[in-house]
Design a protein around this motif. Structure first.
Motif, short mmCIF file in Angstrom:
data_model
loop_
_atom_site.label_atom_id
_atom_site.label_comp_id
_atom_site.label_asym_id
_atom_site.label_seq_id
_atom_site.Cartn_x
_atom_site.Cartn_y
_atom_site.Cartn_z
N VAL A 72 0.90 -1.27 0.05
CA VAL A 72 -0.13 -0.01 0.04
C VAL A 72 0.60 1.23 -0.15
O VAL A 72 1.80 1.42 0.79
CB VAL A 72 -0.86 0.11 1.27
N LYS A 73 0.85 2.15 -1.00
CA LYS A 73 1.58 3.11 -1.14
C LYS A 73 0.62 4.39 -1.67
O LYS A 73 -0.18 4.32 -2.45
CB LYS A 73 2.80 2.74 -2.31
N ASP A 74 0.72 5.58 -0.68
CA ASP A 74 -0.08 6.71 -0.95
C ASP A 74 -1.57 6.23 -1.05
O ASP A 74 -2.12 6.76 -1.94
CB ASP A 74 0.50 7.51 -2.10
N GLY A 75 -1.95 5.30 -0.19
CA GLY A 75 -3.38 4.94 -0.39
C GLY A 75 -3.91 3.92 -1.32
O GLY A 75 -4.86 3.72 -1.47
#
Lengths: 251, 251
Positions: A72-75
């Motif tokens: 999960v990266k930046d949502g």
């Protein structure tokens, strides 16, 4: 790869961490509690703790495999390309499910011959049930899943029959104060084990990928917690009550 | 993402590390101390240690999640894009909060029936309180937070009622030397638990992001230390004093 929402991903993630902590706690509770039961019941309680310890190990592996499979990266949730290893569950069950039945037989303190015979029959049937279920779990299509699932149900039915017919008579010979508790442990086995085939059959009906995966992972996790940790503590309670009654000469 | 100053970031970081060390130390203290209490109180002390052990595990996860969420490079704080997982707290509480009430019931050494009935009622209410609080904690807006917070307060009020009405009478039947200590443990439960709703309500009033987050994280950490480690040691002190009194035949 299944389409998961972030909420579903997090739910599974947190369920795995919860199971890891709960299984670890149950392991230690049972091993500490081992000193509170008489020698006749120490093996049953040792094994109850072992089952939870083996599950703790596998939930650590499952948790780490889940962490490696997604990021999960930046949502935004994306698959990393590393496959989530579902086989850990079956490896775990192959070890723990026969041991759960052995716990139940041991805490009853039957004659040595009867203990060996019941433990062998039930343990063998439990291992066979797991081995037959696995090809279904990894099958790509529903008919193959259903075929192996049905084959796996046969040893399960035999276990139910053995717990009620074969073991039922021995349960009636248990001291009155624990008879109901042992029947509860048996019912707990059936109720929690009965949950696995339901989860196994989730892909039979037409529900979408992410929902099916969430149902399977969270469902198996809850069933594992009941079948191993809660069941283990009931076994320990039976052992404590029988130890106390036997110490006061009432057996 | 919340706007945090480097000072706030470091304060939270160090608070998590402090809690990790303190919870680990309390765990070991309680498990060593288990051999100093009589058999009747061993389960209460085992569980006190377990609660701290479960908290140690979760503070390790919380600490690592915090570390992954931010980076400080050349004196500049920036978010890495990895979300801080606040759910660990709720996962922890779901396991530990019911167990804290079970500790209190067990150390009182009531009859088996009364112990089972009180432990079940209080444990269930505690789990319900946590489950209802979580949707509020992750809610984006204050009205939703307030709705779930209010629902969660209902089982909390029931617990207070049960501790004073239901358990109050049993406390009066405790030996004189520990009666005050048990009342202190009950008060400690209320005082530390009362802190959580205050922290939960921090975002209600109009304070900015970084301050709110610092208040929440440091506040929950202090409350956890009092509710688990300090409370656990009080339970152990009660167990030691009751063991000594019972050994000298004065019970």
């Amino acid at each position: 790869m299944e389409m998961l929402s972030i909420f579903q991903y997090s739910l599974i993630y947190n369920a795995f961490s919860f199971a890891l902590a709960a299984m670890g706690a149950a392991t230690l509770f049972l091993w500490f509690g081992r000193s509170q039961v008489s020698d006749h019941y120490k093996t049953a309680v040792t094994i109850s703790g072992l089952v939870c310890a083996i599950a703790t190990y596998h939930y650590l592996r499952i948790f780490e495999s889940w962490e490696a499979a997604y990021q999960v990266k930046d949502g935004v949730l994306s698959a990393t390309g590393v496959a989530f290893n579902d086989a850990y569950r079956y490896v775990d069950w192959l070890l723990t499910v026969p041991l759960l039945l052995v716990e139940l037989v041991l805490v009853m303190r039957l004659s040595r011959e009867e203990t060996a015979s019941k433990a062998k029959k039930l343990g063998f049937a439990a291992a066979l049930m797991i081995i037959l279920g696995y090809p279904g779990e990894i099958a790509a299509d529903v008919p193959t899943r259903a075929l192996w699932g049905t084959l796996s149900a046969l040893p399960f039915l035999y276990i139910i029959w053995e717990l009620y017919r074969g073991l039922g008579e021995s349960i009636e010979r248990q001291p009155a104060n624990v008879r109901e508790l042992i029947k509860k442990a048996r019912l707990l086995t059936l109720a929690s084990w009965g949950f696995y085939p339901i989860v196994f059959m989730a892909p039979y009906i037409n529900i979408s990928g992410g929902t099916a995966q969430t149902t399977i992972q969270v469902g198996y996790t809850i069933a594992d917690l009941v079948a191993k940790a809660v069941f283990g503590i009931v076994i320990w309670m039976i052992a404590v009550q029988k130890s106390e009654a036997e110490k006061s000469g009432n057996h």
